[in-house]
Design an enzyme around this catalytic site. Structure first.
Site, mmCIF file in Angstrom:
data_model
loop_
_atom_site.group_PDB
_atom_site.id
_atom_site.type_symbol
_atom_site.label_atom_id
_atom_site.label_comp_id
_atom_site.label_asym_id
_atom_site.label_seq_id
_atom_site.Cartn_x
_atom_site.Cartn_y
_atom_site.Cartn_z
ATOM 1 N N ARG A 150 0.850 -1.189 0.000
ATOM 2 C CA ARG A 150 0.000 0.000 0.000
ATOM 3 C C ARG A 150 0.888 1.242 0.000
ATOM 4 N NH1 ARG A 150 -1.828 -3.708 3.869
ATOM 5 N NH2 ARG A 150 -3.920 -4.543 3.461
ATOM 6 N N LYS A 174 -1.786 -3.108 8.002
ATOM 7 C CA LYS A 174 -2.894 -2.727 8.871
ATOM 8 C C LYS A 174 -2.783 -3.465 10.199
ATOM 9 C CE LYS A 174 -6.153 -1.505 5.241
ATOM 10 N NZ LYS A 174 -7.473 -1.749 4.646
ATOM 11 N N HIS A 245 -3.755 3.191 -5.284
ATOM 12 C CA HIS A 245 -3.650 1.729 -5.222
ATOM 13 C C HIS A 245 -3.506 1.075 -6.599
ATOM 14 C CE1 HIS A 245 -3.823 1.169 -1.079
ATOM 15 N NE2 HIS A 245 -5.065 0.774 -0.896
ATOM 16 N N ARG A 248 -0.766 -1.421 -6.937
ATOM 17 C CA ARG A 248 -1.059 -2.585 -6.078
ATOM 18 C C ARG A 248 -2.041 -3.525 -6.794
ATOM 19 N NH1 ARG A 248 -1.274 -4.393 -0.664
ATOM 20 N NH2 ARG A 248 -3.339 -4.910 0.161
ATOM 21 N N HIS A 271 -3.547 -9.319 3.012
ATOM 22 C CA HIS A 271 -4.991 -9.430 3.231
ATOM 23 C C HIS A 271 -5.269 -10.412 4.365
ATOM 24 C CE1 HIS A 271 -6.000 -8.144 -1.175
ATOM 25 N NE2 HIS A 271 -5.866 -7.115 -0.377
ATOM 26 N N TYR A 280 -9.506 -10.257 -7.249
ATOM 27 C CA TYR A 280 -8.603 -10.173 -8.397
ATOM 28 C C TYR A 280 -8.774 -11.340 -9.356
ATOM 29 C CZ TYR A 280 -6.462 -6.438 -5.761
ATOM 30 O OH TYR A 280 -6.261 -5.276 -5.074
#
Length: 299
Positions: A150, A174, A245, A248, A271, A280
């Protein structure tokens, strides 16, 4: 009497200190909940969280729809409000959770936009000079596409996170979750060149260990990166809608198109839930359908 505004500060402090959520997530919670509390206090004339009911929240959601808010925006607001009231109940700052029977609107997942490999190559080759800014921009773009990290993770990198001789970078995602991501030769050379010939000149009299810096020598901001990306995309005539993004998304899409394992891509992207990565696979299927329709003689 404790006000809802006081409760909000307690909630945000808890999310930051106890749960270790990122500043971006905290800010997102804060924005959604400040709007909610403003409505509760001004329109419903409620000062204490104990007086908020399910009807209060439904009125607020109706108010958001009247404003023309997208379902995704409303779904995010409901998630924040629910988390807030669950916290209040746990901390005995409220007698009940008024969100129990409030449903989150199902947000339709939009497929992320990815650049083609040719567009990525044009973008990555756009910073051509040997000046500090060109070296920095080249290093950032190559590193983003090589790792899929990110933008917030990229600009948060410190010198101790870069392990070029071993071929990997360490980043905090995160919730301060650490992950190790391999990088290829092209990205390694771009970062080496920037560190050797660019960063020192940009640093001036500043003293810190952030890798990517602005013209004042301070750590680069998300806004600074976004401004740079838009300008470079314009230079190479990429007219697709871009977001910070974009690289990414392109990283994930191109890996999967070339047969990469879904779990490996999930790990590299950081993730928590594989269903996020599976978005994706829909992108690659859409691409397959387009190729089939264009090239198959009986399509």
């Amino acid at each position: 009497m404790e006000t809802v505004n006081n409760n909000l500060q307690q909630f945000l402090h808890f999310q930051k200190v106890e749960r270790g959520l990122s500043n971006n997530t905290i800010q997102s919670y804060g924005r959604d909940l400040k709007q909610y509390i403003q409505y509760v206090e001004r329109v419903e004339e409620i000062r204490s969280a104990r007086n908020i009911t399910r009807e209060t929240i439904l009125h607020y959601l109706y108010h958001l729809r009247e404003q023309g808010r997208a379902e995704t925006s409303i779904a995010r607001a409901v998630a924040a409000i629910r988390s807030f009231h669950q916290f209040l109940l746990r901390e005995k700052l409220s007698d009940s959770d008024p969100t129990v029977h409030v449903e989150i609107p199902k947000a339709t997942k939009r497929l992320p936009k990815a650049l083609t490999i040719e567009e990525v190559e044009a973008l990555l080759n756009s910073p051509q000079g040997r000046d500090p800014f060109s070296l920095r921009n080249k290093a950032m773009l190559e590193l983003l596409y090589a790792t899929g990290m990110r933008v917030s993770e990229l600009i948060g990198l410190t010198l101790s996170d870069i392990h070029l001789s071993m071929g990997f970078v360490r980043c905090l995602g995160k919730g301060n979750k650490e992950r190790i991501i391999p990088i290829g030769q092209v990205a390694t050379e771009a970062v080496e060149s920037y560190l050797a010939n660019g960063r020192g000149k940009l640093m001036k009299k500043q003293s810190h260990d952030h890798v990517f810096v602005n013209h004042h020598g301070r750590p680069l901001s998300r806004q600074g990166f976004w401004k740079m990306l838009k300008q470079l995309a314009k230079n190479v005539n990429i007219d697709k809608p871009l977001t910070p993004h974009t690289l990414r998304h392109s990283f994930a899409t191109h890996l999967l198109e070339n047969g990469a394992d879904l779990r490996a891509v999930q790990e590299m992207l950081g993730h928590a839930d594989i269903s996020t990565t599976q978005i994706y696979t829909h992108v690659t299927k859409t691409r397959m359908r387009d190729v089939y329709a264009h090239f198959h003689p009986r399509a």
